[in-house]
Motif scaffolding. Structure first.
Motif, short mmCIF file in Angstrom:
data_model
loop_
_atom_site.label_atom_id
_atom_site.label_comp_id
_atom_site.label_asym_id
_atom_site.label_seq_id
_atom_site.Cartn_x
_atom_site.Cartn_y
_atom_site.Cartn_z
N LEU A 1 26.45 -102.44 -30.57
CA LEU A 1 25.58 -101.60 -30.61
C LEU A 1 26.18 -100.31 -29.87
O LEU A 1 26.94 -100.35 -29.03
CB LEU A 1 24.37 -101.81 -29.69
CG LEU A 1 23.46 -102.98 -30.16
CD1 LEU A 1 23.70 -104.44 -29.12
CD2 LEU A 1 21.87 -102.49 -30.27
N ALA B 1 30.19 -104.58 -22.25
CA ALA B 1 30.17 -103.05 -22.35
C ALA B 1 31.52 -102.46 -22.60
O ALA B 1 32.27 -102.62 -21.32
CB ALA B 1 29.26 -102.52 -21.17
N VAL C 1 33.07 -98.38 -22.83
CA VAL C 1 32.93 -96.93 -22.85
C VAL C 1 34.01 -96.42 -23.46
O VAL C 1 35.31 -96.37 -23.15
CB VAL C 1 32.83 -96.48 -21.33
CG1 VAL C 1 32.43 -94.85 -21.42
CG2 VAL C 1 31.76 -96.92 -20.60
N ARG D 1 28.01 -101.70 -26.83
CA ARG D 1 27.65 -102.86 -26.16
C ARG D 1 27.90 -103.93 -27.19
O ARG D 1 27.42 -103.91 -28.40
CB ARG D 1 26.26 -103.07 -25.92
CG ARG D 1 25.69 -104.11 -25.04
CD ARG D 1 24.49 -103.87 -24.40
NE ARG D 1 23.86 -105.06 -24.16
CZ ARG D 1 22.91 -105.13 -23.17
NH1 ARG D 1 22.23 -104.16 -22.64
NH2 ARG D 1 22.55 -106.33 -22.74
N GLY E 1 35.36 -91.12 -25.76
CA GLY E 1 34.33 -89.80 -26.15
C GLY E 1 33.10 -89.88 -25.24
O GLY E 1 32.08 -89.03 -25.51
N GLY E 2 32.80 -91.09 -24.47
CA GLY E 2 31.61 -91.15 -23.66
C GLY E 2 30.64 -92.22 -24.35
O GLY E 2 29.81 -92.58 -23.38
N ALA E 3 30.63 -92.63 -25.50
CA ALA E 3 29.71 -93.43 -26.16
C ALA E 3 29.86 -94.83 -25.25
O ALA E 3 30.85 -95.18 -24.89
CB ALA E 3 29.74 -93.55 -27.60
N VAL E 4 28.67 -95.45 -25.23
CA VAL E 4 28.48 -96.73 -24.79
C VAL E 4 28.58 -97.83 -25.70
O VAL E 4 27.46 -98.06 -26.71
CB VAL E 4 27.35 -96.97 -23.72
CG1 VAL E 4 27.41 -98.56 -23.13
CG2 VAL E 4 27.53 -95.89 -22.75
N ASP F 1 25.69 -96.89 -28.25
CA ASP F 1 24.76 -96.07 -27.98
C ASP F 1 23.17 -96.55 -28.03
O ASP F 1 22.31 -95.77 -28.56
CB ASP F 1 24.87 -94.60 -28.05
CG ASP F 1 25.81 -93.81 -27.49
OD1 ASP F 1 26.23 -94.47 -26.20
OD2 ASP F 1 26.46 -92.86 -27.85
N GLY F 2 22.87 -97.96 -28.45
CA GLY F 2 21.78 -98.43 -28.41
C GLY F 2 21.39 -98.61 -29.99
O GLY F 2 20.58 -99.29 -30.24
N VAL F 3 22.24 -98.20 -30.87
CA VAL F 3 21.98 -98.40 -32.26
C VAL F 3 23.17 -99.46 -32.81
O VAL F 3 24.19 -99.44 -32.31
CB VAL F 3 22.39 -97.14 -33.03
CG1 VAL F 3 22.12 -97.43 -34.57
CG2 VAL F 3 21.63 -95.89 -32.47
#
Lengths: 488, 360
Positions: free
Chosen positions: B286, B265, B267, B275, B270-273, B288-290
């Motif tokens: 991914l 992971a 970060v 993965r 800009g804050g987006a995660v 933010d999960g996409v």
């Protein structure tokens, strides 16, 4: 209007007891709908403010969870409920916070989701179910008010307690952190300040609040009924005790067999040695209602005594099968004094203790002595409003003699020099003589330092011009002090 | 500017001065795996010096039907730095293969033009005095022998010779790609942890279409671009893009049935995660999960300060990184059937490939 429940309130609900927060906090999150999907790969339907329950457990570490969180956020889901309570990966927690989804875990998400659905969409069913359970409790619960309140708390799975007219908790336990806003109450019975049945139900789930409100109404009737029953039983018992004692106190030589039988039924042992205790209280105190306090004080002081309401107070006595030894009498006297000091902390009581007497007639006699002693005790703050006849046999006689018209003026003039002197010399002198000339004891009784007592005594002797070593002068002075104090 | 797959394919000269750029390029093609070529830079320099300071990367189409043998290391490349090679494993494997097939190799090709193996093919060819064909069976780093282009086209992947550092030799023939992968894996796991290997020979002409041609030249191009510009500009210049720039906050390493799986992971500032799912290589990203990028495109994690690529097993929590995706080998992207061999599903990740747009 769409019903909304607060997620934080759901988390505090008993049916959600096994649910833990795995990511992001639940504060301020409102839920309007519940949907269930099979696993992490499923697509949630679009529903604003919905709770998404995932039925089958998948790999917690799998990236599909992240993908689901993202799809769920897009569909308006505010909370995802996963099977199992193991912690999430850091990545998933971060993402949950970022997309604004609370992630919850439960060993049984389907049951939990079902409970949430009912609270959201089937308030009538929640209400009916709670009322049914309440009615069952009210019918089945044995015992008194305490048992009913405890059973209600179990049935509602919320804290339940009973308040009396003054707002004191009399049954059940009020949680120390109960927020006033979350407490629902219902008066029990009518009247100006009736007792109130209360339950703490956090706001946020309207269905539960409504259900408990209704259930309180049902339960209040039963609680009121039990309260009245209890009150009736107490008064009946008191009346029986009072009449029985009144019969025993009759000056007739021996009680008739019927009275003996009733005494036996009441558990009173008429033969043996009795020590009577009399407690006087002001007329404003209701002896029947306050009797439990007396019993509690006796219990704490370790006196085993029967207590009967008598006029403005109580008559009580301890019965010994064998003649008590002096040490035992001493222990009893100490315990009685302690009971009085305990009582005195909440009641303006005065206690008198009679001498040990044998048999039924002895019981009447010792109670009579105790009555006299109690009357005497009412004015004796220096002894803590406590008088023991054993210790005051001669004193009583002398005191009776001093209540003559000739003695009192003489006594007053004798003590005149002490009047208006600083340090309340008269009271100090009386206490000093009462305490067998012990400076330490006098200091303890008056609550001052022993040096203060010594100084005052020296001044009093100087002012009066008497020598306390002389037994005659001592006796005269003691009598004068007692009679002046007694009559002013 | 077009992407690197439109670079000139062959007959590129590799000189002593290119060693650094070449090594970095091979590491980028490793996509986090492929083995670290850096410890072998000196042996590459020596090999180049021995042949006059330059070496030609040959176009397979130019060599007619000459028999070409593919060679490279297999197994745990991290063991390589502890259990040092004798230096003869690849050469011995080529010889063992010749003894079995009866055909001497006329040219050498890397079986994988990425990481360590891209470099070792050059030194081996130089040592054997044979031409080096710029074509390979992977086009980037891939972990398994059943992911050879030869396996995808149905061509044979045997005979296959393995030589361990102690000299123990194994020769496998008449195996399907899957069976070969199983056997090779057991031999390496039960043996010394890694081994030199050789397979073929293949007619040079067939490699022009049956293998990824020009990967070594692309490594050189990548390395030069990396050295010339900052990583962000370089990603764009090569048809790629930056996925995230930020700190690594979690690396969960999970043992799996095949290779160790790692969940990473990062970060973004800009804050987006971001993965990243990885095995030996970075496989799926991914944001933010996409899903935003996947193999066979090249997912590269670079040190933000030095721009050096960081391998999967060397990434640590707290590393400040830049994650870029570069276009993967066009050979694999050409048809869905080929893609199937190297997409995330081929690694057990239940997700379609997410590829950069074709820069045709």
């Amino acid at each position: 209007m769409r019903t909304t429940v607060q997620l934080s309130a759901l988390l505090a609900h008993p049916e959600w007891a096994g649910v833990t927060i795995l990511a992001a906090d639940a504060d301020g999150t409102a839920v309007r709908a519940v949907q269930t999907v099979a696993d992490l790969r499923a697509d949630p339907v679009v529903a604003r403010h919905s709770l998404l329950a995932v039925a089958l457990s998948g790999d917690r570490d799998d990236w599909h969870l992240d993908a689901l969180l993202r799809r769920a956020a897009a569909a308006g889901v505010v909370a995802v409920l996963l099977p199992g309570t193991e912690p999430l990966r850091h990545a998933s927690r971060l993402l949950a916070g970022r997309v604004g989804i609370t992630v919850l875990g439960s060993p049984d998400p389907l049951t939990v989701a079902l409970a949430a659905t009912r609270l959201l969409h089937e308030p009538e069913q929640v209400l009916a179910e709670l009322l049914t359970r309440t009615a069952a409790v009210c019918t089945v619960a044995a015992g008194g008010v305490d048992e009913v309140v405890a059973e209600l708390a179990r049935a509602w799975r919320r804290p339940v307690w009973l308040l009396d007219g003054t707002g004191e908790v009399v049954a059940g336990t009020r949680p120390p952190d109960a927020d006033e806003a979350t407490v629902l109450t219902r008066p029990v019975g009518a009247g100006r300040s009736p007792a109130r049945l209360a339950a703490a139900v956090p706001a946020g789930i309207p269905a539960e609040v409504a259900a408990v409100e209704a259930a309180l109404g049902v339960a209040a009737g039963t609680v009121g009924h039990r309260l009245a029953e209890k009150r009736l039983a107490v008064e009946r018992d008191a009346r029986l005790r009072m009449s029985l004692l009144a019969e025993l106190m009759q000056p007739a030589a021996e009680p008739d067999p019927g009275t003996r039988r009733r005494a036996l039924d009441a558990g009173w042992q008429l033969e043996g040695w009795h020590i009577g205790i009399r407690i006087d209280v002001p007329a404003s105190v209701e002896p029947v209602a306050i009797r439990p306090e007396v019993l509690r004080a006796f219990d704490t002081a370790q006196i085993r005594a029967l207590v009967v309401e008598q006029g403005t107070g109580w008559g009580a006595w301890t019965t010994f099968a064998e003649e008590p030894a002096p040490a035992e009498l001493q222990r009893h006297a100490t315990a009685a004094r302690r009971a009085q000091s305990l009582l005195r902390s909440s009641l303006p009581s005065a206690m008198g203790v009679g001498r040990v007497q044998r048999g039924v007639a002895g019981l009447a006699r010792t109670l009579g002595e105790a009555g006299d002693a109690a009357r005497l005790a009412a004015t004796r703050s220096s002894s803590g409003y406590f008088v023991h006849v054993d210790r005051l046999g001669l004193g009583q006689l002398l005191l009776a003699w001093t209540r003559t018209d000739t003695f009192l003026p003489a006594a007053r003039s004798m003590l005149e020099p002490l009047r208006d002197q600083p340090g309340n010399l008269l009271r100090t002198l009386t206490a000093y003589l009462d305490a067998e000339s012990s400076l330490t004891e006098t200091a303890a009784v008056l609550g001052v330092h022993r040096n203060t007592v010594a100084a005052r005594m020296a001044r009093a002797q100087e002012l009066l011009g008497v020598d306390l070593v002389d037994p005659d002068e001592r006796l005269a002075l003691h009598l004068a002090c007692r009679s002046v104090l007694f009559h002013t | 500017m077009s992407g690197w797959h439109h670079a000139p394919v062959a007959n590129v000269l590799l000189t002593t001065g290119d060693v650094e750029a070449f090594t970095v390029g091979l590491t980028l093609l490793g996509s986090g795996g492929g083995g670290n070529p850096h410890p072998f830079r000196q042996s590459l320099r020596r090999a180049l010096d021995a042949v006059g300071g330059e070496f030609e990367l040959r176009d397979p189409a130019d060599l007619g039907d000459a028999p070409v043998v593919a060679t490279g290391m297999l197994g745990a490349t991290s063991v390589l730095t502890e259990k040092l090679p004798s230096g003869h494993e690849l050469r011995d494997a080529v010889h063992a293969l010749a003894r079995w097939s009866g055909t001497a190799a006329a040219a050498i090709m890397p079986l994988e033009s990425a990481g360590l193996n891209g470099l070792l093919a050059v030194t081996t060819a130089a040592e054997l005095g044979l031409p080096l064909v710029d074509a390979d069976f992977m086009g980037r780093a891939l972990p398994r022998v059943d992911q050879f282009t030869a396996a995808a086209t149905g061509a044979s992947v045997t005979p296959f010779a393995l030589v361990e550092p102690g000299g123990q030799a194994v020769l496998i023939d008449h195996s399907s790609p899957r069976a070969l992968e199983r056997i090779v894996r057991s031999v390496v796991a039960q043996g010394s942890g890694w081994a030199g290997s050789a397979l073929g020979p293949y007619p040079a002409r067939s490699l022009a279409t049956g293998a990824c041609a020009g990967t070594l030249a692309k490594a050189l191009l990548l390395g030069r671009a990396h050295a010339e510009t900052g990583p962000e500009a370089f990603a764009a210049r090569l048809g790629g893009r930056v996925l995230a720039a930020g700190r690594t906050v979690e690396i969960a390493r999970i043992p799996s049935a095949t290779f160790g799986r790692a969940g990473i992971a990062i970060v973004d500032d800009g804050g987006a995660v971001l993965r990243i799912e990885a095995e030996n290589e970075y496989l799926l990203a991914l944001l933010d999960g996409v899903p935003v990028a996947s193999c066979p495109d090249l997912l590269c994690v670079l040190d933000r300060r030095t721009s050096d690529p960081i391998a999967v097993d060397l990434l640590r929590p707290g590393d400040d990184v830049l994650v870029v995706v570069l276009p993967g080998p066009p050979w694999w992207r050409a048809t869905p059937e080929r893609l199937r061999h190297v997409d995330p599903r081929s690694f057990g990740l239940d997700c379609d490939a997410v590829l950069l747009p074709d820069v045709a």
